[in-house]
Write a protein that holds these residues in place. Structure first.
Motif, short mmCIF file in Angstrom:
data_model
loop_
_atom_site.label_atom_id
_atom_site.label_comp_id
_atom_site.label_asym_id
_atom_site.label_seq_id
_atom_site.Cartn_x
_atom_site.Cartn_y
_atom_site.Cartn_z
N ARG A 255 -2.97 -4.86 -5.30
CA ARG A 255 -2.92 -4.05 -4.55
C ARG A 255 -1.83 -2.56 -4.74
O ARG A 255 -2.10 -1.36 -4.48
CB ARG A 255 -2.67 -4.13 -2.94
N ARG A 256 -0.74 -2.87 -5.24
CA ARG A 256 0.09 -1.95 -5.57
C ARG A 256 -0.27 -1.05 -7.01
O ARG A 256 -0.03 0.01 -6.90
CB ARG A 256 1.60 -2.77 -6.08
N VAL A 257 -0.93 -1.96 -7.68
CA VAL A 257 -1.50 -1.08 -8.76
C VAL A 257 -2.54 0.02 -8.32
O VAL A 257 -2.55 1.08 -8.86
CB VAL A 257 -2.04 -2.04 -9.80
N LEU A 258 -3.65 -0.43 -7.37
CA LEU A 258 -4.47 0.50 -6.94
C LEU A 258 -4.00 1.50 -6.16
O LEU A 258 -4.50 2.35 -6.10
CB LEU A 258 -5.51 -0.37 -5.86
N ALA A 259 -2.66 1.25 -5.46
CA ALA A 259 -1.95 2.18 -4.67
C ALA A 259 -1.53 3.54 -5.50
O ALA A 259 -1.58 4.61 -5.44
CB ALA A 259 -0.74 1.84 -3.92
N ILE A 260 -1.04 3.27 -6.81
CA ILE A 260 -0.76 4.18 -7.76
C ILE A 260 -1.74 4.78 -8.43
O ILE A 260 -1.71 5.87 -8.37
CB ILE A 260 0.14 3.45 -8.97
N LYS A 261 -2.98 4.17 -8.58
CA LYS A 261 -4.14 4.96 -9.28
C LYS A 261 -4.97 5.76 -8.02
O LYS A 261 -5.29 6.84 -8.53
CB LYS A 261 -5.27 3.93 -9.66
N SER A 262 -4.73 5.26 -6.69
CA SER A 262 -5.17 6.15 -5.64
C SER A 262 -4.90 7.65 -5.59
O SER A 262 -5.41 8.42 -5.20
CB SER A 262 -5.26 5.49 -4.57
N ARG A 263 -3.47 7.75 -6.26
CA ARG A 263 -2.95 9.32 -6.24
C ARG A 263 -3.60 10.05 -7.35
O ARG A 263 -3.57 11.33 -7.14
CB ARG A 263 -1.58 9.07 -6.28
N PHE B 5 0.75 -1.34 0.03
CA PHE B 5 0.00 0.00 0.05
C PHE B 5 0.88 1.32 -0.16
O PHE B 5 0.07 2.28 -0.04
CB PHE B 5 -0.97 0.25 1.18
N GLU B 6 2.24 1.27 0.14
CA GLU B 6 2.96 2.33 0.12
C GLU B 6 2.88 3.46 -1.09
O GLU B 6 2.93 2.85 -2.32
CB GLU B 6 4.65 1.75 0.21
N GLY B 7 2.66 4.76 -0.72
CA GLY B 7 2.67 5.67 -1.58
C GLY B 7 1.01 5.98 -2.08
O GLY B 7 0.77 7.17 -2.72
N GLY B 8 0.21 4.99 -1.68
CA GLY B 8 -1.40 5.05 -1.75
C GLY B 8 -1.95 6.24 -0.83
O GLY B 8 -1.42 6.26 0.21
N ILE B 9 -3.05 6.98 -1.32
CA ILE B 9 -3.69 7.84 -0.69
C ILE B 9 -5.29 7.34 -0.73
O ILE B 9 -5.97 7.15 -1.75
CB ILE B 9 -3.58 9.20 -1.24
N TYR B 10 -5.82 6.97 0.38
CA TYR B 10 -7.08 6.07 0.34
C TYR B 10 -7.79 6.83 1.18
O TYR B 10 -7.94 7.48 2.42
CB TYR B 10 -7.03 4.93 1.32
N HIS B 11 -8.98 7.50 0.47
CA HIS B 11 -10.00 8.31 1.25
C HIS B 11 -11.36 7.41 1.93
O HIS B 11 -11.47 6.22 1.65
CB HIS B 11 -10.75 9.27 0.10
N GLY B 12 -12.02 8.06 2.87
CA GLY B 12 -12.89 7.33 3.47
C GLY B 12 -13.91 8.51 4.20
O GLY B 12 -13.72 9.61 4.22
#
Length: 307
Positions: free
Chosen positions: A139-147, A55-62
């Protein structure tokens, strides 16, 4: 925020406003959360993916929904950014959420809950409600997309707060780590190695001949044959016991596959030779013993004409 809209004597309101001031005066690089101006019981938040994980580098909203009995009752949490660990727009089950009020402590706060949520990200879901178990690569791919992809949720006021929080998190986020190149599987590696061995090429693209290495000659082995003979000779009152041993050493080369059949045929002949040699040794030994007995008897006056 217009504090006059709320009853400041209400314990929940008083506590929430206190946490808002603390969040603004002491921001963190790992998370940010603020309530809606029209409803301080609903908070928008964003957390940064924990380091050294997928998850490193990801930005996760909630979204956080505080109960009217806050802080004596726990909040509810919902993720809005696809992450591969928690379902989106679903209340997740954690020990700090309303699914487990028995674990909640009134001394905990929104800040405490967000720190715990970050710690929960890389843990095993164990089939908990609202949990997902994606592969690390996904999950790494999703972490990149989250930014890049800010979630769209609710009213314009909610979306405005989400966008503001996202910009703040981007300003504090380090560069996203580069994904390691995919490692070839063992099968592909073995195939490529076999191909390289069967058709090597030099820098000019010319196929090089394959060197043939002759089979190394096996080193000879030292074989020892031991033959031991025991002889008992009786001559009247005199008894003579004689033991003789014979040890032969010979070099025997290692047999190759083509020689094994020949060796098997030769064992019969070698065994017969060994028996002949043994009997010859026995005869020689008996002759020596007889001569010694005669000499001994003659020297002591026991010599008889018949001997």
């Amino acid at each position: 925020m217009a504090e006059e809209k709320y009853n400041l004597k209400n314990p929940a309101v008083k506590r929430i406003l206190q946490e808002v001031k603390e969040m603004q005066s002491n921001p963190s690089d790992d998370f940010m959360s603020l309530p809606l101006e029209e409803n301080i019981f609903e908070w928008q938040f964003a957390i940064r993916g924990p380091g050294d994980t997928e998850f490193e580098g990801g930005i996760y909203h909630g979204r956080i929904q505080l109960p009217a009995e806050y802080p004596f009752q726990p909040p509810a949490f919902m993720l809005l950014t696809p992450n591969g660990r928690f379902e989106t727009q679903t209340k997740i089950c954690l020990s700090i959420s309303n699914h487990h009020p028995e674990h909640w402590q009134p001394s905990w706060s929104v800040r405490t809950a967000l720190v715990a949520l970050i710690a929960f990200m890389p843990t095993n879901p164990d089939g908990a409600l609202g949990s997902l178990d994606y592969k690390k690569e996904e999950r790494r791919v999703l972490a990149i997309k989250s930014r890049e992809a800010v979630p769209k949720f609710g009213t314009p006021e909610r979306q405005k707060l989400i966008d503001e929080i996202h910009q703040y998190m981007l300003s504090k986020a380090p560069p996203i780590p580069q994904l390691p190149p995919p490692q070839p599987s063992d099968e592909n590696s073995s195939d490529r190695e076999a191909e390289a061995q069967t058709s090597p090429e030099n820098a000019d693209g010319v196929v090089a001949p394959i060197e043939e290495h002759p089979n190394p000659q096996p080193e000879p082995r030292i074989m020892e044959d031991v033959h031991e003979v025991h002889v008992n000779a009786n001559a009247g009152p005199l008894q003579v016991s004689f033991s003789a041993g014979f040890r032969l050493s010979r070099e025997v080369p290692e047999a190759g596959p083509s020689e094994q059949l020949q060796r098997a045929d030769a064992r019969v002949q070698v065994s017969a030779d060994d028996r002949l040699f043994t009997w010859a040794a026995v005869g020689l030994t008996v002759a020596i013993v007889v001569l010694l007995v005669k000499k001994f008897l003659k020297a002591n006056g026991y010599y008889m004409d018949g001997l």
